[in-house]
Design an enzyme around this catalytic site. Structure first.
Site, PDB file in Angstrom:
ATOM      1  N   VAL A  35     -25.528 -55.475 -38.545  1.00 15.54           N
ATOM      2  CA  VAL A  35     -26.826 -55.344 -39.220  1.00 15.54           C
ATOM      3  C   VAL A  35     -26.717 -54.630 -40.562  1.00 15.54           C
ATOM      4  O   VAL A  35     -27.688 -54.085 -41.059  1.00 15.54           O
ATOM      5  CB  VAL A  35     -27.866 -54.630 -38.316  1.00 15.54           C
ATOM      6  CG1 VAL A  35     -28.174 -55.476 -37.102  1.00 15.54           C
ATOM      7  CG2 VAL A  35     -27.380 -53.241 -37.896  1.00 15.54           C
ATOM      8  N   LYS A  36     -25.541 -54.645 -41.156  1.00 12.71           N
ATOM      9  CA  LYS A  36     -25.394 -54.057 -42.482  1.00 12.71           C
ATOM     10  C   LYS A  36     -25.508 -55.146 -43.560  1.00 12.71           C
ATOM     11  O   LYS A  36     -25.455 -56.337 -43.277  1.00 12.71           O
ATOM     12  CB  LYS A  36     -24.046 -53.349 -42.601  1.00 12.71           C
ATOM     13  CG  LYS A  36     -23.926 -52.114 -41.705  1.00 12.71           C
ATOM     14  CD  LYS A  36     -24.988 -51.084 -42.029  1.00 12.71           C
ATOM     15  CE  LYS A  36     -24.737 -49.745 -41.337  1.00 12.71           C
ATOM     16  NZ  LYS A  36     -24.836 -49.809 -39.874  1.00 12.71           N
ATOM     17  N   THR A  37     -25.657 -54.693 -44.816  1.00 11.42           N
ATOM     18  CA  THR A  37     -25.815 -55.632 -45.925  1.00 11.42           C
ATOM     19  C   THR A  37     -24.694 -56.653 -45.953  1.00 11.42           C
ATOM     20  O   THR A  37     -24.910 -57.856 -46.124  1.00 11.42           O
ATOM     21  CB  THR A  37     -25.853 -54.868 -47.258  1.00 11.42           C
ATOM     22  OG1 THR A  37     -26.926 -53.926 -47.232  1.00 11.42           O
ATOM     23  CG2 THR A  37     -26.048 -55.820 -48.429  1.00 11.42           C
TER      24      THR A  37
END
Length: 407
Positions: A185-187
């Site tokens: 769920v990170k960039t």
């Protein structure tokens, strides 16, 4: 916000490169891998983009923190100053290397309050660890000045702010070392992965060895490596690195979409007079992963959150005050130093002491704060529409339509 939202042909192509060789480990097997080294390519891409001399990719952001702390010589008896608002991995990493996390208050940047940092320094302090939360940055000028005055190391936890800058420099490249997370769920995502960046060859060499059982990687082949110190298995796989390489090469694309949608959503929320927004030390460097906003009181914020939830408009918005992953109020395991392997009595005593101090200043900030995540899948119109719907509900809650909560 997450790169997985735009997972596509580039990611599949890089993964297939690895699958076609059958070599999914990052080290060795030089012949069969046919020149495919995705981990090395990812490290080079990160260094080239961010302007760091050295990058070491590892299995997670948590592994990056543990590795960086160990490489910087942090250990038993040392204190690491960090914020009350972060992810649990930040203090877990400090405890893992035998040190003590000294939590201090945040201010309206949602990051370390420099005055609180100054007040927390003791002869045992070794590192100041700003956590660049929700896409934005700490006041790096103030923190670097404090480190200079007190001869302290600066480790940037940039796990939530890949691609953000402070005065033209990428976060994670300003201090002695920086860490990044590439979880799902990170960039930028690898599925699971992380990285350490540094301009110190000594720190990098220690990271390189520590993350692979202490191997020095100087032998003709991996079997000939020496073992100058103990380490752990924090290796990333070639499959994860392949995904991360494709994703990292799309970073500018992701940042541009988030900025467009951030601006649209924020402008809609700004129509609510009672809403104020997070102070950003360098607005031009924001990576725009979240719009973080405040209402005047904790009660007003809790009521607005409850009504947003009741009317189906809470998706993507987080009320950090009630969140047990990111704010000290609900970190019962830290406050009791609960561990499957008993901590040394001195470390346990110090951890409990620092985790149970008065953090009312942080409560006053976090209790009024909500962060709304920016999706890469929105059109500009969808972002504006979401903000308008949220604004309508917030106005309703402020007019007196409330849901009773225990606050």
């Amino acid at each position: 916000m997450p790169g997985f939202e735009l997972f596509g042909e580039s990611e599949r192509a890089h993964v297939n490169d690895v699958l076609n060789t059958g070599i999914i480990m990052r080290y060795g097997f030089d012949g069969p891998r046919k020149g495919i080294w995705k981990s090395k390519e990812l490290e080079a891409a990160i260094s080239n983009k961010l302007g760091a001399q050295y990058t070491q990719v590892v299995s997670s952001g948590t592994a990056a923190l543990v590795t960086a702390l160990a490489a910087m010589g942090v250990g038993s008896g040392d204190e690491v100053i960090m914020p009350t608002f972060t992810f649990v991995a930040s203090f877990e990493a400090v405890i893992t290397v035998g040190a003590v996390p000294v939590l201090v208050d945040v201010d309206d940047t949602l990051t370390l309050d420099p005055a609180a940092v100054r007040a927390a320094i003791t002869p045992k302090t070794k590192v100041i660890m700003p956590v660049h939360m929700c896409g934005s940055m700490s006041d790096m000028d103030a923190l670097m000045q404090i480190c200079k005055e007190h001869k302290l190391l600066l480790l940037e936890d940039a796990c939530q702010s890949t691609g953000a800058k402070f005065k033209g420099k990428y976060l994670g490249t300003i201090g002695d070392a920086g860490t990044f997370s590439f979880d799902f769920v990170k960039t930028v995502t690898c599925g699971e992965g992380g990285a350490i960046t540094t301009n110190s060859e000594e720190i990098w060499r220690k990271c390189d060895g520590f993350s692979d059982h202490g191997h020095d990687h100087l032998g003709v082949d991996r079997g000939a490596d020496l073992h100058p110190f103990l380490g752990y298995n924090f290796r990333i796989s070639e499959l994860h690195a392949a995904v991360g390489l494709a994703q990292f090469n799309r970073l500018d694309e992701f940042l541009a979409i988030m900025k467009r949608n951030y601006d649209a959503l924020k402008s809609a929320l700004a129509e609510v007079p009672e809403i104020s927004f997070r102070r950003i030390p360098d607005p031009s460097g924001d990576s725009h992963t979240h719009v973080s906003w405040f209402l005047p009181t904790r009660e007003a914020t809790a009521n607005a959150v409850a009504l947003l939830k009741a009317e189906g408009q809470i998706a993507g918005s987080i009320y950090w005050y009630d969140h047990n992953w990111h704010y000290i109020r609900n970190w019962a395991h830290l406050k009791t130093a609960a561990s499957l392997n008993e901590l040394h009595p001195d470390q346990k005593k110090a951890v409990i002491h620092h985790a149970n101090k008065d953090f009312s200043a942080s409560d006053a900030v976090i209790g009024r704060s909500v962060s709304t995540q920016i999706s890469l899948l929105w059109s500009e119109e969808q972002a504006r529409e979401k903000g308008e719907k949220m604004a309508q509900v917030i106005k309703k809650s402020l007019s007196g339509e409330v849901i009773k909560l225990k606050i």
